[in-house]
Design a protein around this motif. Structure first.
Motif, mmCIF file in Angstrom:
data_model
loop_
_atom_site.group_PDB
_atom_site.id
_atom_site.type_symbol
_atom_site.label_atom_id
_atom_site.label_comp_id
_atom_site.label_asym_id
_atom_site.label_seq_id
_atom_site.Cartn_x
_atom_site.Cartn_y
_atom_site.Cartn_z
ATOM 1 N N GLY A 3 11.817 15.627 -44.198
ATOM 2 C CA GLY A 3 11.314 15.569 -42.440
ATOM 3 C C GLY A 3 11.236 13.762 -42.907
ATOM 4 O O GLY A 3 10.115 13.347 -43.434
ATOM 5 N N GLU A 4 10.737 12.941 -41.605
ATOM 6 C CA GLU A 4 10.123 11.617 -41.291
ATOM 7 C C GLU A 4 9.502 12.069 -40.674
ATOM 8 O O GLU A 4 8.665 12.075 -39.655
ATOM 9 N N VAL A 5 7.752 11.193 -40.949
ATOM 10 C CA VAL A 5 6.755 11.355 -40.689
ATOM 11 C C VAL A 5 6.764 9.484 -39.533
ATOM 12 O O VAL A 5 7.110 8.978 -40.694
ATOM 13 N N THR A 22 7.968 23.017 -39.411
ATOM 14 C CA THR A 22 7.422 22.880 -38.589
ATOM 15 C C THR A 22 5.794 22.947 -38.095
ATOM 16 O O THR A 22 5.790 22.968 -38.812
ATOM 17 N N GLY A 23 5.521 21.232 -38.069
ATOM 18 C CA GLY A 23 4.129 21.150 -38.317
ATOM 19 C C GLY A 23 3.667 19.568 -36.744
ATOM 20 O O GLY A 23 4.327 19.315 -37.495
ATOM 21 N N GLY A 25 7.608 7.141 -43.589
ATOM 22 C CA GLY A 25 8.834 7.873 -43.912
ATOM 23 C C GLY A 25 9.143 8.987 -44.336
ATOM 24 O O GLY A 25 8.493 9.807 -43.428
ATOM 25 N N GLU A 26 9.555 9.157 -45.285
ATOM 26 C CA GLU A 26 10.005 10.591 -45.445
ATOM 27 C C GLU A 26 9.631 11.402 -46.210
ATOM 28 O O GLU A 26 8.962 10.318 -47.329
ATOM 29 N N LEU A 27 9.071 12.399 -45.920
ATOM 30 C CA LEU A 27 7.469 13.308 -46.204
ATOM 31 C C LEU A 27 9.014 14.440 -47.186
ATOM 32 O O LEU A 27 9.256 15.335 -46.468
ATOM 33 N N THR A 28 9.107 14.883 -48.018
ATOM 34 C CA THR A 28 9.707 15.928 -48.578
ATOM 35 C C THR A 28 8.845 17.293 -49.288
ATOM 36 O O THR A 28 7.615 16.711 -49.736
ATOM 37 N N GLU A 71 9.549 17.516 -38.083
ATOM 38 C CA GLU A 71 9.951 18.646 -38.671
ATOM 39 C C GLU A 71 10.798 18.283 -40.026
ATOM 40 O O GLU A 71 10.886 17.607 -40.296
ATOM 41 N N LEU A 72 10.972 19.336 -40.770
ATOM 42 C CA LEU A 72 10.777 19.299 -42.462
ATOM 43 C C LEU A 72 12.047 20.363 -42.012
ATOM 44 O O LEU A 72 12.287 21.714 -42.169
#
Length: 178
Positions: free
Chosen positions: A121-123, A90-91, A38-41, A110-111
């Motif tokens: 960004g979305e994981v 980016t990672g 889901g969303e990573l913040t 990408e965040l």
């Protein structure tokens, strides 16, 4: 035409052989993980960084423009780099070992900056899935055959079995490949 209607009303379908009742594709799928997606913040505060995803809120390690976050219980980690302009991180998301192969996978992430000191960004990790299918087909000679398919391992499409019921008595009719 109306004279045929009474004749059709009394018609019954041809009896179906027990093995023919199995014709079709039978299957089961189970998703085994991973749990975090889901969303990573990422949030930069006064001297600290925090990462939030799937109900987790954990500290991040930052140094030399590199960001690393490890989630509890070996449920995954993020490793990334902050771009010089600060607008993007980016990672990769490194997910835990999948049960089906025992391997770890890294997914690009990408965040993007939402506001000052907040990136999101979305994981979307690779699903750890187990699928098993039984395909039963009627052959031109009238027999019924079946094959087992396990797509994650590319297994089973070359072994064809003749399908026939082994027992037709009682409430628990057992059907096997023979």
């Amino acid at each position: 035409m109306l004279g045929l209607v009474p004749w059709l009303a009394g018609a019954s379908p041809a009896p179906v052989e027990p093995a023919e009742q199995l014709v079709g594709v039978w299957g089961s799928e189970r998703v085994l993980g991973p749990q975090i997606r889901g969303e990573l913040t990422l949030v930069r505060g006064e001297g600290t960084w925090r990462a939030r995803i799937a109900g987790f809120d954990v500290p991040a390690r930052v140094g030399g423009g590199k960001i690393a976050v490890v989630f509890p219980g070996g449920q995954g980690e993020f490793q990334g780099s902050l771009e010089e302009n600060g607008r993007r991180i980016t990672g990769h998301w490194i997910q835990p070992r999948v049960l089906m192969s025992g391997m770890k996978f890294a997914t690009p992430v990408e965040l993007h900056a939402l506001q000052a000191d907040v990136w999101r960004g979305e994981v979307a990790p690779l699903e750890d899935r187990f699928s098993l299918y039984l395909a039963v087909q009627k052959q031109p000679d009238g027999s019924v055959s079946a094959f087992i398919r396990h797509p994650e391992r590319n297994f089973g499409n070359r072994m064809l079995f003749r399908a026939a019921p082994t027992s037709t008595s009682g409430p628990s009719q057992r059907k096997t490949a023979g």
